[in-house]
Write a protein that holds these residues in place. Structure first.
Motif, PDB file in Angstrom:
ATOM      1  N   LEU A 142      75.485  32.065  51.267  1.00 54.13           N
ATOM      2  CA  LEU A 142      75.150  33.358  51.866  1.00 54.13           C
ATOM      3  C   LEU A 142      74.557  34.291  50.819  1.00 54.13           C
ATOM      4  O   LEU A 142      73.558  34.981  51.073  1.00 54.13           O
ATOM      5  CB  LEU A 142      76.391  33.987  52.482  1.00 54.13           C
ATOM      6  CG  LEU A 142      76.843  33.452  53.847  1.00 54.13           C
ATOM      7  CD1 LEU A 142      78.200  34.041  54.225  1.00 54.13           C
ATOM      8  CD2 LEU A 142      75.811  33.765  54.916  1.00 54.13           C
ATOM      9  N   ASN A 143      75.185  34.333  49.639  1.00 53.48           N
ATOM     10  CA  ASN A 143      74.700  35.199  48.580  1.00 53.48           C
ATOM     11  C   ASN A 143      73.300  34.797  48.129  1.00 53.48           C
ATOM     12  O   ASN A 143      72.417  35.644  47.947  1.00 53.48           O
ATOM     13  CB  ASN A 143      75.672  35.155  47.405  1.00 53.48           C
ATOM     14  CG  ASN A 143      75.278  36.079  46.268  1.00 53.48           C
ATOM     15  OD1 ASN A 143      74.501  35.695  45.393  1.00 53.48           O
ATOM     16  ND2 ASN A 143      75.806  37.291  46.258  1.00 53.48           N
ATOM     17  N   THR A 144      73.082  33.486  47.959  1.00 50.20           N
ATOM     18  CA  THR A 144      71.775  33.004  47.499  1.00 50.20           C
ATOM     19  C   THR A 144      70.700  33.236  48.553  1.00 50.20           C
ATOM     20  O   THR A 144      69.570  33.615  48.231  1.00 50.20           O
ATOM     21  CB  THR A 144      71.860  31.507  47.148  1.00 50.20           C
ATOM     22  OG1 THR A 144      72.872  31.311  46.159  1.00 50.20           O
ATOM     23  CG2 THR A 144      70.530  31.002  46.616  1.00 50.20           C
ATOM     24  N   ALA A 145      71.047  33.020  49.826  1.00 45.78           N
ATOM     25  CA  ALA A 145      70.078  33.268  50.892  1.00 45.78           C
ATOM     26  C   ALA A 145      69.676  34.733  50.928  1.00 45.78           C
ATOM     27  O   ALA A 145      68.488  35.082  51.025  1.00 45.78           O
ATOM     28  CB  ALA A 145      70.659  32.838  52.239  1.00 45.78           C
ATOM     29  N   ALA A 146      70.674  35.635  50.830  1.00 46.28           N
ATOM     30  CA  ALA A 146      70.364  37.065  50.783  1.00 46.28           C
ATOM     31  C   ALA A 146      69.544  37.398  49.543  1.00 46.28           C
ATOM     32  O   ALA A 146      68.616  38.219  49.584  1.00 46.28           O
ATOM     33  CB  ALA A 146      71.653  37.878  50.797  1.00 46.28           C
TER      34      ALA A 146
ATOM     35  N   THR B 186      65.340  39.306  45.343  1.00 47.21           N
ATOM     36  CA  THR B 186      66.229  39.604  44.215  1.00 47.21           C
ATOM     37  C   THR B 186      66.327  38.422  43.264  1.00 47.21           C
ATOM     38  O   THR B 186      66.215  38.567  42.050  1.00 47.21           O
ATOM     39  CB  THR B 186      67.644  39.952  44.725  1.00 47.21           C
ATOM     40  OG1 THR B 186      67.547  40.990  45.696  1.00 47.21           O
ATOM     41  CG2 THR B 186      68.528  40.406  43.569  1.00 47.21           C
ATOM     42  N   ASN B 187      66.603  37.246  43.816  1.00 46.02           N
ATOM     43  CA  ASN B 187      66.762  36.018  43.028  1.00 46.02           C
ATOM     44  C   ASN B 187      67.916  36.104  42.041  1.00 46.02           C
ATOM     45  O   ASN B 187      67.857  35.564  40.935  1.00 46.02           O
ATOM     46  CB  ASN B 187      65.461  35.656  42.311  1.00 46.02           C
ATOM     47  CG  ASN B 187      64.335  35.337  43.284  1.00 46.02           C
ATOM     48  OD1 ASN B 187      64.009  36.157  44.131  1.00 46.02           O
ATOM     49  ND2 ASN B 187      63.742  34.183  43.173  1.00 46.02           N
ATOM     50  N   TRP B 188      68.970  36.823  42.434  1.00 41.69           N
ATOM     51  CA  TRP B 188      70.206  36.797  41.673  1.00 41.69           C
ATOM     52  C   TRP B 188      70.774  35.387  41.775  1.00 41.69           C
ATOM     53  O   TRP B 188      70.837  34.809  42.853  1.00 41.69           O
ATOM     54  CB  TRP B 188      71.182  37.828  42.233  1.00 41.69           C
ATOM     55  CG  TRP B 188      72.547  37.775  41.632  1.00 41.69           C
ATOM     56  CD1 TRP B 188      73.578  36.993  42.026  1.00 41.69           C
ATOM     57  CD2 TRP B 188      73.019  38.540  40.519  1.00 41.69           C
ATOM     58  NE1 TRP B 188      74.679  37.211  41.236  1.00 41.69           N
ATOM     59  CE2 TRP B 188      74.367  38.161  40.301  1.00 41.69           C
ATOM     60  CE3 TRP B 188      72.447  39.501  39.687  1.00 41.69           C
ATOM     61  CZ2 TRP B 188      75.145  38.729  39.288  1.00 41.69           C
ATOM     62  CZ3 TRP B 188      73.225  40.051  38.685  1.00 41.69           C
ATOM     63  CH2 TRP B 188      74.548  39.667  38.489  1.00 41.69           C
ATOM     64  N   GLN B 189      71.222  34.825  40.665  1.00 42.77           N
ATOM     65  CA  GLN B 189      71.697  33.449  40.655  1.00 42.77           C
ATOM     66  C   GLN B 189      73.117  33.362  40.109  1.00 42.77           C
ATOM     67  O   GLN B 189      73.338  33.526  38.913  1.00 42.77           O
ATOM     68  CB  GLN B 189      70.753  32.564  39.827  1.00 42.77           C
ATOM     69  CG  GLN B 189      69.373  32.420  40.459  1.00 42.77           C
ATOM     70  CD  GLN B 189      68.410  31.628  39.586  1.00 42.77           C
ATOM     71  OE1 GLN B 189      68.003  32.098  38.537  1.00 42.77           O
ATOM     72  NE2 GLN B 189      68.059  30.438  40.032  1.00 42.77           N
ATOM     73  N   PHE B 190      74.068  33.100  41.011  1.00 42.62           N
ATOM     74  CA  PHE B 190      75.446  32.853  40.618  1.00 42.62           C
ATOM     75  C   PHE B 190      75.649  31.360  40.314  1.00 42.62           C
ATOM     76  O   PHE B 190      76.769  30.878  40.329  1.00 42.62           O
ATOM     77  CB  PHE B 190      76.397  33.255  41.748  1.00 42.62           C
ATOM     78  CG  PHE B 190      76.962  34.647  41.616  1.00 42.62           C
ATOM     79  CD1 PHE B 190      77.534  35.085  40.430  1.00 42.62           C
ATOM     80  CD2 PHE B 190      76.947  35.515  42.692  1.00 42.62           C
ATOM     81  CE1 PHE B 190      78.078  36.370  40.321  1.00 42.62           C
ATOM     82  CE2 PHE B 190      77.487  36.793  42.588  1.00 42.62           C
ATOM     83  CZ  PHE B 190      78.057  37.221  41.402  1.00 42.62           C
ATOM     84  N   TYR B 191      74.586  30.639  40.055  1.00 37.43           N
ATOM     85  CA  TYR B 191      74.646  29.187  39.901  1.00 37.43           C
ATOM     86  C   TYR B 191      73.617  28.751  38.858  1.00 37.43           C
ATOM     87  O   TYR B 191      72.721  29.521  38.480  1.00 37.43           O
ATOM     88  CB  TYR B 191      74.330  28.498  41.237  1.00 37.43           C
ATOM     89  CG  TYR B 191      72.940  28.822  41.747  1.00 37.43           C
ATOM     90  CD1 TYR B 191      71.848  28.051  41.373  1.00 37.43           C
ATOM     91  CD2 TYR B 191      72.709  29.929  42.561  1.00 37.43           C
ATOM     92  CE1 TYR B 191      70.565  28.367  41.796  1.00 37.43           C
ATOM     93  CE2 TYR B 191      71.436  30.249  42.983  1.00 37.43           C
ATOM     94  CZ  TYR B 191      70.368  29.469  42.602  1.00 37.43           C
ATOM     95  OH  TYR B 191      69.100  29.788  43.004  1.00 37.43           O
ATOM     96  N   GLY B 192      73.735  27.524  38.397  1.00 38.47           N
ATOM     97  CA  GLY B 192      72.725  26.912  37.539  1.00 38.47           C
ATOM     98  C   GLY B 192      71.827  26.039  38.395  1.00 38.47           C
ATOM     99  O   GLY B 192      72.289  25.071  39.011  1.00 38.47           O
ATOM    100  N   GLY B 193      70.553  26.356  38.449  1.00 33.59           N
ATOM    101  CA  GLY B 193      69.653  25.672  39.368  1.00 33.59           C
ATOM    102  C   GLY B 193      69.545  24.182  39.159  1.00 33.59           C
ATOM    103  O   GLY B 193      69.472  23.403  40.118  1.00 33.59           O
ATOM    104  N   GLU B 194      69.579  23.742  37.894  1.00 34.12           N
ATOM    105  CA  GLU B 194      69.341  22.330  37.610  1.00 34.12           C
ATOM    106  C   GLU B 194      70.499  21.440  38.014  1.00 34.12           C
ATOM    107  O   GLU B 194      70.333  20.223  38.143  1.00 34.12           O
ATOM    108  CB  GLU B 194      69.003  22.114  36.130  1.00 34.12           C
ATOM    109  CG  GLU B 194      70.116  22.455  35.151  1.00 34.12           C
ATOM    110  CD  GLU B 194      70.021  23.869  34.608  1.00 34.12           C
ATOM    111  OE1 GLU B 194      70.188  24.054  33.398  1.00 34.12           O
ATOM    112  OE2 GLU B 194      69.771  24.785  35.414  1.00 34.12           O
TER     113      GLU B 194
END
Length: 567
Positions: free
Chosen positions: A106-110, A116-124
């Motif tokens: 939900l956070n990433t979709a928002a 915004t592209n706020w990232q609570f994660y590591g993309g790789e």
């Protein structure tokens, strides 16, 4: 500071104007002309409009335009959420990534539908290739196009007289995507591939080190996403460490291309605005105000980082500048880029709603780290995100001419139109809502047990990290200080911040454009306040500093200022 670093910054500034001006003229033609790119491309455009069942000749008022934007964004939010939750069962997943947890999804979709592209994660190690491409990269295009389209509609409203309509969202969206973002992304993507940025569908590579240890190296279709992440002022990188990773930003030239792409469209939009409203001198004045604050940010951050801190000096670390040695505070900075390019990127990415980084903000000196914090709090109107930066600046322009009107005892005017109470209310809402929300959410986060669970560092630095987190998310930036972690509380609060930070100012801007579209032009008189000279530039910069600057100053005294006095 050295001559080489200063010359790089000056060259960047010249290149920004040299490329931004003709791009802005093209953008103005793109949104004004009935057939901006020839008969063949016009026929393809008409085919798209038939598919979405819209008549290009039937324009919308600001409420209808805003409703279409909102429905469009909500549908993409649901689609992106579904892709993340189902990625473990979908194709283009050679590394077998599992479903993204619900709160994070939900956070990433928002985050991505709000640019915004706020990232609570590591993309790789979190997202599959399908999620990165069909989900995140698509939103890099679409969310950027939505912001630019809204700006075009607002500018159109400013330029019109006695009109109820401000344009057609589907026409603006298509032209933004096809005539602007896609061609630019193709060019920048090709340049990045040339510089060595990966672009492949193979899975992670395995390398053997000199010690005989096997190491997994993440790769994928990186260059295509990096191109649009910068051009669309998105900022979400393929890798967790963003553009500090050599695979994402391998050379000095790739670094220059990427940081130039961050401000290229926002700068061009100022010239587009001047062309569309037939007020090029006014547009140059607005650009001058933006550039002045941009230069102030560099003038504060670069000496602070070059000087370092007493902790570094007392620890015996060599921070002396010399040939081949950048000197200063090099913690979390790439030796490939040095101080000047780190500062340039820090200021550019926080002046726009980009959020990408080539160094760690959390390791900057208190004074240096305060620069991106303040830049975000000003509303990212210097130069701001694609679309959102300039229509955010319109709020401050309205407030500036209102102040000028009070000083001379006249009804405020802007571009020949009287500014009434309604326009002042829209401008005040657009300018003050997000700063107020930032302070409120940060306060709630540091006084509640659930909020404190995200704060890994204690004391004033932990407060600064928390304040920056909500400053970044509320202003749709996406950059972060380290030390602020993911919990269900922080994910949900961040989602609220990003959605409100995106759509409240956007609707205020649309309402402002709709109100101005209905007004008639009033001939200028001897008492009309000129908005195309140095007096206006100084007034505009002053209003920005006083409006948002005074709101954040108490918070700065609890964070960077106290930390600076301690060290």
């Amino acid at each position: 500071m050295n001559g080489q670093g200063i010359s790089q910054i000056l060259f960047y500034s010249v290149a920004l104007v040299a490329l931004g001006y003709p791009l802005g003229i093209w953008m103005a033609r793109m949104y004004v002309s009935a057939r901006p790119a020839g008969r063949f491309l016009a026929s393809i455009e008409n085919g798209f409009l038939r598919v979405v069942r819209t008549d290009p000749a039937r324009e919308q008022d600001w409420k209808s335009y805003g409703k279409t934007v909102l429905v469009f964004s909500v549908l993409f939010w649901a689609l992106l959420y579904a892709i993340q939750r189902l990625q473990g069962h979908l194709f283009l997943n050679p590394d077998h990534m599992k479903a993204v947890p619900s709160h994070l999804s939900l956070n990433t979709a928002a985050s991505f539908i709000t640019n915004t592209n706020w990232q609570f994660y590591g993309g790789e190690y979190t997202m599959s290739y399908l999620t990165q491409m069909a989900g995140l990269a698509v939103q890099n295009f679409v969310s950027a196009a939505v912001g630019i389209s809204v700006l075009a509609a607002v500018v159109r409203g400013i330029s019109r007289r006695s009109s109820d309509t401000i344009g057609n969202f589907w026409v603006d969206l298509y032209r933004t995507l096809v005539y602007l973002l896609l061609p630019l992304a193709a060019v920048v993507g090709a340049l990045l591939i040339w510089q060595g940025v990966p672009q492949t569908f193979h899975g992670h590579a395995t390398a053997t080190t000199l010690q005989g240890v096997h190491q997994t190296i993440a790769r994928g279709p990186v260059a295509s996403q990096i191109a649009i992440k910068q051009l669309g002022t998105n900022g979400g990188g393929w890798y967790n460490s963003n553009s500090a990773v050599p695979f994402e930003n391998p050379t000095g030239l790739s670094n220059f291309i990427e940081v130039l792409a961050i401000l290229l469209i926002p700068a061009a939009e100022v010239f587009m605005f001047g062309k569309m409203v037939f007020a090029r001198r006014h547009a140059w004045a607005v650009f001058a105000a933006m550039f002045a604050v941009f230069a102030i940010g560099i003038a504060v951050n670069l000496p602070a980082e070059q000087h370092g801190s007493s902790v570094l000096r007392n620890s015996g670390v060599n921070i002396t500048q010399a040939s081949g040695q950048s000197g200063g505070n090099m913690a979390d900075k790439e030796v490939r880029f040095g101080q000047a390019n780190s500062t340039l990127w820090t200021v550019a990415t926080s002046d726009a709603s980009n959020g990408s980084v080539n160094s760690g903000f959390d390791a900057q000196t208190p004074t240096g780290g305060a620069v991106p914090l303040v830049n975000l709090f000003l509303g990212e109107v210097i130069f701001g995100g694609v679309g959102s930066g300039l229509y955010g600046m319109f709020f401050y322009i309205i407030l500036a001419v209102f102040v000028a009107g009070l000083m001379v005892g006249r009804t405020p005017e802007w571009l020949g139109k009287k500014i009434d109470a309604r326009e002042i209310k829209y401008a005040a809402l657009g300018a003050l809502f997000v700063p107020t929300m930032v302070l409120t959410l940060a306060a709630l986060s540091i006084v509640t047990k659930s909020g404190l669970a995200s704060v890994y560092n204690s004391g004033v630095h932990g407060f600064t990290e928390t304040l920056y987190a909500y400053d970044s998310q509320s202003n749709n930036n996406g950059s972060a200080f380290a030390g602020f972690g993911l919990t269900n509380f922080s994910a949900d609060f961040g989602t609220i911040a990003m959605l409100l930070g995106r759509f409240v100012p956007m609707f205020a801007a649309l309402a402002l454009g709709g109100a101005l579209a209905k007004k008639k032009i009033v001939p200028a008189s001897a008492g009309t306040f000129r908005t195309d000279g140095p007096t206006f530039v100084v007034l505009l910069v002053g209003v920005i500093a006083l409006t948002a600057g005074l709101m954040i100053f108490p918070a700065l005294t609890l964070g960077p200022i106290v930390e600076g006095l301690m060290h």
